[in-house]
Design an enzyme around this catalytic site. Structure first.
Site, short mmCIF file in Angstrom:
data_model
loop_
_atom_site.label_atom_id
_atom_site.label_comp_id
_atom_site.label_asym_id
_atom_site.label_seq_id
_atom_site.Cartn_x
_atom_site.Cartn_y
_atom_site.Cartn_z
CB SER A 197 -0.88 0.15 1.22
OG SER A 197 0.04 0.16 2.60
CB VAL A 200 3.01 0.00 4.05
CG1 VAL A 200 4.49 -0.84 4.66
CG2 VAL A 200 2.14 -0.17 5.23
N GLY A 201 4.25 2.15 1.80
CA GLY A 201 5.24 2.61 0.80
C GLY A 201 6.12 3.75 1.70
CD GLU A 218 6.38 -2.33 -9.07
OE1 GLU A 218 5.08 -2.28 -9.40
OE2 GLU A 218 7.16 -2.00 -9.82
CB CYS A 252 -1.96 -4.02 -7.17
SG CYS A 252 -1.02 -5.14 -8.39
P1 NAD Z 1 0.85 -3.68 2.93
O1 NAD Z 1 1.27 -2.38 2.55
O2 NAD Z 1 -0.19 -3.56 4.17
O3 NAD Z 1 1.82 -4.66 3.25
C1 NAD Z 1 3.12 -5.11 2.50
C2 NAD Z 1 4.19 -5.57 3.34
O4 NAD Z 1 4.52 -4.49 4.01
C3 NAD Z 1 3.81 -6.66 4.31
O5 NAD Z 1 4.93 -7.71 3.91
C4 NAD Z 1 3.66 -6.18 5.47
O6 NAD Z 1 4.40 -7.06 6.47
C5 NAD Z 1 4.54 -5.02 5.59
N1 NAD Z 1 4.12 -4.09 6.52
C6 NAD Z 1 2.99 -3.65 6.60
N2 NAD Z 1 2.71 -2.71 7.71
C7 NAD Z 1 3.97 -2.23 7.92
C8 NAD Z 1 4.61 -1.16 8.67
N3 NAD Z 1 3.68 -0.38 9.38
N4 NAD Z 1 5.97 -1.10 8.72
C9 NAD Z 1 6.66 -1.92 7.89
N5 NAD Z 1 6.16 -2.95 7.13
C10 NAD Z 1 5.05 -3.10 7.04
O7 NAD Z 1 -0.06 -4.06 1.66
P2 NAD Z 1 -1.08 -5.25 1.51
O8 NAD Z 1 -2.18 -5.18 2.23
O9 NAD Z 1 -0.29 -6.91 1.88
O10 NAD Z 1 -1.24 -5.23 0.03
C11 NAD Z 1 -2.42 -4.74 -0.49
C12 NAD Z 1 -1.79 -3.22 -1.18
O11 NAD Z 1 -0.81 -3.68 -2.01
C13 NAD Z 1 -2.94 -2.59 -2.07
O12 NAD Z 1 -2.79 -1.32 -1.92
C14 NAD Z 1 -2.28 -3.09 -3.44
O13 NAD Z 1 -2.69 -2.25 -4.61
C15 NAD Z 1 -0.93 -3.00 -3.41
N6 NAD Z 1 -0.21 -4.01 -4.43
C16 NAD Z 1 0.37 -3.39 -5.29
C17 NAD Z 1 0.94 -4.26 -6.13
C18 NAD Z 1 1.87 -3.95 -7.49
O14 NAD Z 1 2.59 -4.68 -7.99
N7 NAD Z 1 2.03 -2.36 -7.81
C19 NAD Z 1 0.81 -5.66 -6.24
C20 NAD Z 1 0.04 -6.09 -5.24
C21 NAD Z 1 -0.42 -5.27 -4.14
#
Ligand code: NAD
Length: 494
Positions: A197, A200-201, A218, A252
């Site tokens: 997301s 978190v990015g 991503e 995504c």
């Molecule tokens: P997320 O951002 O919640 O988690 C992704 C990763 O970050 C996980 O491994 C998690 O353990 C880690 N994380 C979560 N919170 C964190 C924090 N506070 N500090 C450090 N690390 C942390 O995303 P998600 O819920 O797993 O996936 C959904 C999102 O990802 C959607 O927004 C979707 O659009 C996006 N996504 C993008 C792509 C792409 O290729 N562009 C692909 C799939 C998903």
């Protein structure tokens, strides 16, 4: 997944420093070693295919065919494509030398970056962890993988298999959630690939800034669809439904909302209803091919999005099973012909509120849905759809279903998105040679094929300016004679 303990946290810095020691030893740099590691990754997938399928079923109720097509085969295609082209990409190339520096020779040499951290989300837990890994290994780096804790069976499987296929530790896995990722991000890496997301990015990018570590982000967002193809309505609607409801909408690049003109809404609704029944049967819950919502938290986020909408297809859901039917909705009062006309300019509706984005009138249009709910937004025209798209963040993908070449060009030229796909959805992810990534809020950087090569290596210019003849003298003091004006003339030519 192991629970967080001081012991597991303690192992994280050690895992990263071990990966760095191996990288520093030079063991990952020779081409033969890179090829061997790509083959090990391929063997890990092919020799354990049924274990991967079982893990994906357990985490996401992904059927075997979907698991193969959207996860395992995508990574295998990436590995095979890379193995085919690796030698060519790795070859040093001649670099141009301007006349002002003659005589001299330049080469462009690709070198690995070092230790790369790959953080993956839960929705495609195999593809989004191992696809970047193929590029990271091809370029001669070592890798630390952080699979998603929300796909625990896949995370556990990868953590178990990695030491067996990479016994020298070129790839290491750290399992866990926020505490473990936070500890990982405190370490110094040479590149971080994060898929997840935007929220978190931002955390990842802030942590990376501490070490000046470059990032590939991503991310996601609301990927729009323009649908005006009534020439082949049913074929187009089937592709739209497939792209949206595969993996229960948790993709995504899934179409997030679809815009069409008010007169087309009824026909589109009917065509989507037919397409859903063709793809997943009249009761998708009963079949083997329709996924489930990953957990209760995500399920509880999706259910309220239906409030205040008109559900025109599906809508049934069951928390115990985390089943959420493929659902199509319209939002009363939103869009042309729906009571409140869309105003002109910047995607803003009547009263100046954006149709899509954080201040949209309904929550389903405010943020990425990431589930099997497809809102239809009626707009006057393709031009007005362009305004809606441009009224908010640049999306990760934009889909155009039309038989008009003029309309296709309109979207290509007047909007910005990670990718544009005409007459289909999702499929660009499987186009190995094309860069995959977002722009603006949907991401930074891209990968896949040669774009992974660029992302995970450094292109180093190596310039040799021989000591004789010493033409550099002309550009050095004392500046006397005609030499200086000759050098300046050559310099300006570039
Ligand atoms: P997320 O951002 O919640 O988690 C992704 C990763 O970050 C996980 O491994 C998690 O353990 C880690 N994380 C979560 N919170 C964190 C924090 N506070 N500090 C450090 N690390 C942390 O995303 P998600 O819920 O797993 O996936 C959904 C999102 O990802 C959607 O927004 C979707 O659009 C996006 N996504 C993008 C792509 C792409 O290729 N562009 C692909 C799939 C998903």
């Amino acid at each position: 997944m192991p629970t967080t303990t001081p012991e597991t946290m303690h192992r994280i810095p050690a895992a990263v420093s071990d990966a760095r020691r191996l990288y520093d030893s030079g063991a990952t740099r020779p081409l033969a070693a890179r090829v061997a590691r790509l083959k090990a990754l391929r063997a890990m997938l092919t020799e354990n295919q049924s274990a991967f399928e079982a893990a994906l079923w357990s985490d996401l109720h992904k059927g075997a065919a979907e698991a193969q097509l959207t996860e395992i085969d995508v990574v295998l295609a990436e590995i095979n494509h890379t193995l085919r082209h690796l030698r060519r990409w790795a070859r040093p190339r001649r670099g141009p030398v301007p006349a002002a520096l003659w005589p001299a020779r330049a080469r462009l040499v690709s070198e690995p970056l070092g230790v790369v951290l790959v953080i993956a989300p839960w929705n495609y837990p195999v593809q989004l962890l191992l696809d970047p890994l193929a590029g990271v290994l091809a370029t001669g780096n070592t890798a630390v993988l952080k699979p998603s804790e929300l796909a625990p069976a896949t995370s556990e499987l990868i953590a178990r298999l990695v030491p067996a296929y990479f016994p020298d530790g070129a790839v290491r896995t750290v399992q866990g959630g926020v505490p473990e990722t936070t500890e990982l991000l405190a370490q110094r890496f040479d590149h971080i690939v994060f898929t997840g997301s935007g929220a978190v990015g931002r955390v990842v990018m802030r942590a990376a800034a501490e070490h000046l570590t470059p990032v590939t982000l991503e991310l996601g967002g609301k990927s729009p669809v323009w649908f005006d193809d009534d020439a082949r309505l049913h074929r187009a609607a089937r592709r739209l439904a497939w792209a949206k409801f595969t993996n229960a909408g948790q993709t995504c690049v899934a179409p997030d909302y679809v815009m069409t003109t008010p007169d087309r809404v009824p026909a589109l609704v009917d065509a989507l209803r037919t397409a859903i029944a063709d793809l997943w049967g009249s009761d998708p819950r009963a079949g083997q091919d329709y996924g489930r919502i990953v957990n209760e938290r995500q399920f509880d986020r999706l259910v309220p999005l239906l409030e205040g909408t008109d559900v025109v297809v599906g809508g049934d859901h069951d928390r115990a099973e985390r089943y959420f039917a493929p659902t199509v909705v319209t939002v009363p009062g939103v869009g042309a012909g729906a009571g409140v006309a869309l105003g002109a300019g910047a995607g803003a509706g009547a009263g100046g509120r954006a149709v899509v984005g954080p201040d949209a009138v309904h929550p389903v249009l405010r943020e990425e849905i990431f589930g099997p709910i497809l809102p239809i937004v009626p707009v006057e025209s393709a031009e007005q759809a362009v305004e809606v798209v441009n009224g908010w963040d640049k999306p990760l993908a934009l889909y155009v279903f039309t038989s008009s070449a003029r309309t296709r060009r309109l979207f290509e030229r007047s909007t910005s998105s990670g990718a544009v796909v005409h007459d289909a959805g999702l499929v660009h992810v499987a186009a190995t040679g094309l860069p995959f990534g977002g722009v603006g809020a949907s991401g930074i950087g891209s990968y896949h094929g040669s774009h992974s090569w660029r992302a995970f290596s450094h292109l180093k210019p190596v310039l040799h300016k021989p000591l004789a003849p010493d033409t550099l003298r002309l550009a050095q003091p004392p500046f006397t004679g005609p030499g200086l004006s000759l050098v300046r003339r050559l310099m300006r030519h570039g």
